[in-house]
Design a protein around this motif. Structure first.
Motif, PDB file in Angstrom:
ATOM      1  N   GLY A  49       0.794  -1.226   0.000  1.00  0.00           N
ATOM      2  CA  GLY A  49       0.000   0.000   0.000  1.00  0.00           C
ATOM      3  C   GLY A  49       0.821   1.267   0.000  1.00  0.00           C
ATOM      4  O   GLY A  49       0.436   2.246   0.645  1.00  0.00           O
ATOM      5  N   SER A  50       1.941   1.295  -0.733  1.00  0.00           N
ATOM      6  CA  SER A  50       2.832   2.459  -0.685  1.00  0.00           C
ATOM      7  C   SER A  50       2.938   3.222  -2.005  1.00  0.00           C
ATOM      8  O   SER A  50       3.454   4.334  -2.019  1.00  0.00           O
ATOM      9  CB  SER A  50       4.236   2.012  -0.266  1.00  0.00           C
ATOM     10  N   ILE A  51       2.469   2.654  -3.113  1.00  0.00           N
ATOM     11  CA  ILE A  51       2.642   3.266  -4.430  1.00  0.00           C
ATOM     12  C   ILE A  51       1.308   3.802  -4.950  1.00  0.00           C
ATOM     13  O   ILE A  51       0.283   3.129  -4.867  1.00  0.00           O
ATOM     14  CB  ILE A  51       3.223   2.244  -5.434  1.00  0.00           C
ATOM     15  N   ASP A  52       1.339   5.007  -5.504  1.00  0.00           N
ATOM     16  CA  ASP A  52       0.106   5.636  -5.998  1.00  0.00           C
ATOM     17  C   ASP A  52      -0.327   5.084  -7.351  1.00  0.00           C
ATOM     18  O   ASP A  52      -1.519   4.892  -7.596  1.00  0.00           O
ATOM     19  CB  ASP A  52       0.311   7.151  -6.113  1.00  0.00           C
ATOM     20  N   ALA A  53       0.633   4.866  -8.239  1.00  0.00           N
ATOM     21  CA  ALA A  53       0.296   4.452  -9.599  1.00  0.00           C
ATOM     22  C   ALA A  53       1.371   3.521 -10.144  1.00  0.00           C
ATOM     23  O   ALA A  53       2.556   3.671  -9.837  1.00  0.00           O
ATOM     24  CB  ALA A  53       0.150   5.670 -10.508  1.00  0.00           C
ATOM     25  N   VAL A  54       0.935   2.564 -10.963  1.00  0.00           N
ATOM     26  CA  VAL A  54       1.859   1.635 -11.605  1.00  0.00           C
ATOM     27  C   VAL A  54       1.526   1.577 -13.089  1.00  0.00           C
ATOM     28  O   VAL A  54       0.366   1.483 -13.482  1.00  0.00           O
ATOM     29  CB  VAL A  54       1.765   0.217 -11.004  1.00  0.00           C
ATOM     30  N   HIS A  55       2.581   1.634 -13.903  1.00  0.00           N
ATOM     31  CA  HIS A  55       2.417   1.523 -15.354  1.00  0.00           C
ATOM     32  C   HIS A  55       3.288   0.382 -15.858  1.00  0.00           C
ATOM     33  O   HIS A  55       4.422   0.201 -15.399  1.00  0.00           O
ATOM     34  CB  HIS A  55       2.836   2.819 -16.048  1.00  0.00           C
ATOM     35  N   ALA A  56       2.766  -0.407 -16.776  1.00  0.00           N
ATOM     36  CA  ALA A  56       3.528  -1.501 -17.392  1.00  0.00           C
ATOM     37  C   ALA A  56       3.243  -1.485 -18.882  1.00  0.00           C
ATOM     38  O   ALA A  56       2.203  -1.984 -19.327  1.00  0.00           O
ATOM     39  CB  ALA A  56       3.148  -2.843 -16.768  1.00  0.00           C
ATOM     40  N   GLY A  57       4.137  -0.896 -19.659  1.00  0.00           N
ATOM     41  CA  GLY A  57       3.933  -0.753 -21.090  1.00  0.00           C
ATOM     42  C   GLY A  57       4.467  -1.938 -21.874  1.00  0.00           C
ATOM     43  O   GLY A  57       5.657  -2.244 -21.804  1.00  0.00           O
ATOM     44  N   ALA A  58       3.573  -2.620 -22.611  1.00  0.00           N
ATOM     45  CA  ALA A  58       3.949  -3.766 -23.450  1.00  0.00           C
ATOM     46  C   ALA A  58       4.803  -4.750 -22.670  1.00  0.00           C
ATOM     47  O   ALA A  58       5.883  -5.151 -23.103  1.00  0.00           O
ATOM     48  CB  ALA A  58       4.682  -3.294 -24.700  1.00  0.00           C
ATOM     49  N   ALA A  59       4.311  -5.145 -21.500  1.00  0.00           N
ATOM     50  CA  ALA A  59       5.144  -5.939 -20.602  1.00  0.00           C
ATOM     51  C   ALA A  59       4.510  -7.246 -20.135  1.00  0.00           C
ATOM     52  O   ALA A  59       5.220  -8.233 -19.929  1.00  0.00           O
ATOM     53  CB  ALA A  59       5.492  -5.096 -19.378  1.00  0.00           C
ATOM     54  N   LEU A  60       3.207  -7.280 -19.958  1.00  0.00           N
ATOM     55  CA  LEU A  60       2.553  -8.460 -19.383  1.00  0.00           C
ATOM     56  C   LEU A  60       2.952  -9.750 -20.085  1.00  0.00           C
ATOM     57  O   LEU A  60       3.177 -10.785 -19.445  1.00  0.00           O
ATOM     58  CB  LEU A  60       1.037  -8.304 -19.451  1.00  0.00           C
TER      59      LEU A  60
END
Length: 377
Positions: free
Chosen positions: A283-294
């Motif tokens: 519960g410490s990060i506001d936003a996560v982005h994963a571009g073309a990664a999954l």
């Protein structure tokens, strides 16, 4: 306390012990770490030895080696001669100093036990501050520090003999060649499958990330920093953390950042870690982005569940990947091999991992998904 401090003073004053990298001093690290902030101001030299010695287990001498040893002896002698200073130190002052030296301990965590790391060094989530800091897990008794240009927080960060070979789709991106060509031709080919391009993808992601403006954004599987740089330049976030398992991708990220003068005053930190074991507090990060990664992850389920764990309540996760469609949909590729799914499968994955309010944008084989961590009841 007097006995232990006297023992420490004798160790410091010993020329032989100094040349042996303060091994006895390191063995007394628990006592010193608890009391370092109560020493007089000249104890900063001792603070350096502890913070550096505990995590690296050796001390690289400066050209003024003799002055360092003399200063250490004077510091401990002064502390022994005036013990009342320690007892009379206002609690508020001690706590304030501790907050300064460990300002980000609630964010960066041990990849083994997830306990917040003890940080000794300048505060801030920027490359300069992180590179000058030492991190230590009190529970696992392991130290972490910057390697090359990134902070290594993988499980095997301190391994000397044991190694693990990742699956081919992970190992290929650790190649220096692939890391170098990623922004020099590789990524441009994604347009064949409907990817609109980095600039447009960032704009689309920003629409989903509006509720998290002003917070910390983690760019997972950042690659060469293609999106890291754009998010940092947007000014929407107080800090951007570029995270990847590939050492060479992080080196490329560093080189691109160094070449861009607009990023010199922006808080960007480079961290090496496994998406299946993210080194951040729950519960410490506001936003996560994963571009073309999954589609590149060894276990997308493990990765998404970790992202769900570290997101704050109300935090947002945005990801892009390939899905079955006109070009790839001629056979059930999601069954013949991992890495490609349809919309329903991805939405179910997000739901299983505890994310809600799932939205998506689809263009041929390109899909962008957004989901939120539920607000606390």
């Amino acid at each position: 306390m007097v006995v232990e401090m006297a023992t420490t003073m004798r160790v410091m004053s010993s020329h032989v012990a100094v040349q042996r990298r303060f091994s006895l001093l390191i063995s007394s690290r628990n006592f010193l770490s608890r009391n370092i902030d109560t020493l007089p101001i000249q104890g900063r030299n001792l603070r350096f030895v502890i913070s550096y010695g505990v995590t690296k287990h050796h001390l690289m001498y400066t050209k003024s080696e003799h002055m360092m040893r003399s200063s250490l002896r004077r510091t401990v002698a002064r502390a022994m001669a005036t013990p009342a200073v320690v007892d009379s130190e206002p609690a508020s002052t001690v706590n304030k100093e501790a907050e300064v030296s460990t300002s980000d301990t609630e964010l960066l965590s041990c990849p083994i036990c997830f306990e917040p790391l003890i940080r000794k060094g300048p505060a801030g989530l920027n490359q300069a501050a992180v590179a000058r800091s030492a991190f230590f897990c009190a529970r696992c008794r392991k130290g972490y520090s910057t390697r090359d240009v990134y902070l290594d927080l993988t499980l095997l960060a301190t391994a000397k003999e044991y190694q693990e070979i990742q699956k081919p789709r992970t190992e290929v991106f650790r190649s220096p060649l692939v890391s170098f060509v990623y922004e020099r031709g590789w990524r441009q080919n994604f347009s064949i499958y409907g990817f609109p391009g980095p600039d447009e993808e960032v704009k689309m992601a920003q629409d989903f990330l509006k509720p998290t403006v002003g917070g910390v954004l983690l760019d997972v599987s950042c690659g060469s920093g293609l999106f890291t740089r754009r998010f940092a330049q947007s000014g929407d976030f107080k800090a951007v953390i570029a995270l990847d398992f590939s050492e060479n991708m992080l080196r490329q990220t560093y080189e691109f950042i160094k070449q861009d003068r607009s990023l010199t005053a922006v808080d960007i930190a480079l961290v090496r870690a496994d998406v299946g074991r993210l080194p951040f507090a729950t519960g410490s990060i506001d936003a996560v982005h994963a571009g073309a990664a999954l589609h590149c992850w060894t276990s997308p389920a493990a990765g998404v569940s970790e992202i769900s764990r570290i997101l704050k309540p109300g935090g947002v996760f945005v990801a892009t990947t390939y899905v079955l469609g006109p070009l790839l949909g001629f056979a059930p590729i999601s069954r013949l091999g991992p890495g490609y799914w349809d919309d329903a499968e991805l939405e179910e994955l997000f739901q299983i991992c505890g994310l809600v309010d799932i939205k998506s944008i689809r263009r041929r084989n390109f899909i962008m998904l957004s989901a939120c961590k539920p607000e606390q009841a």
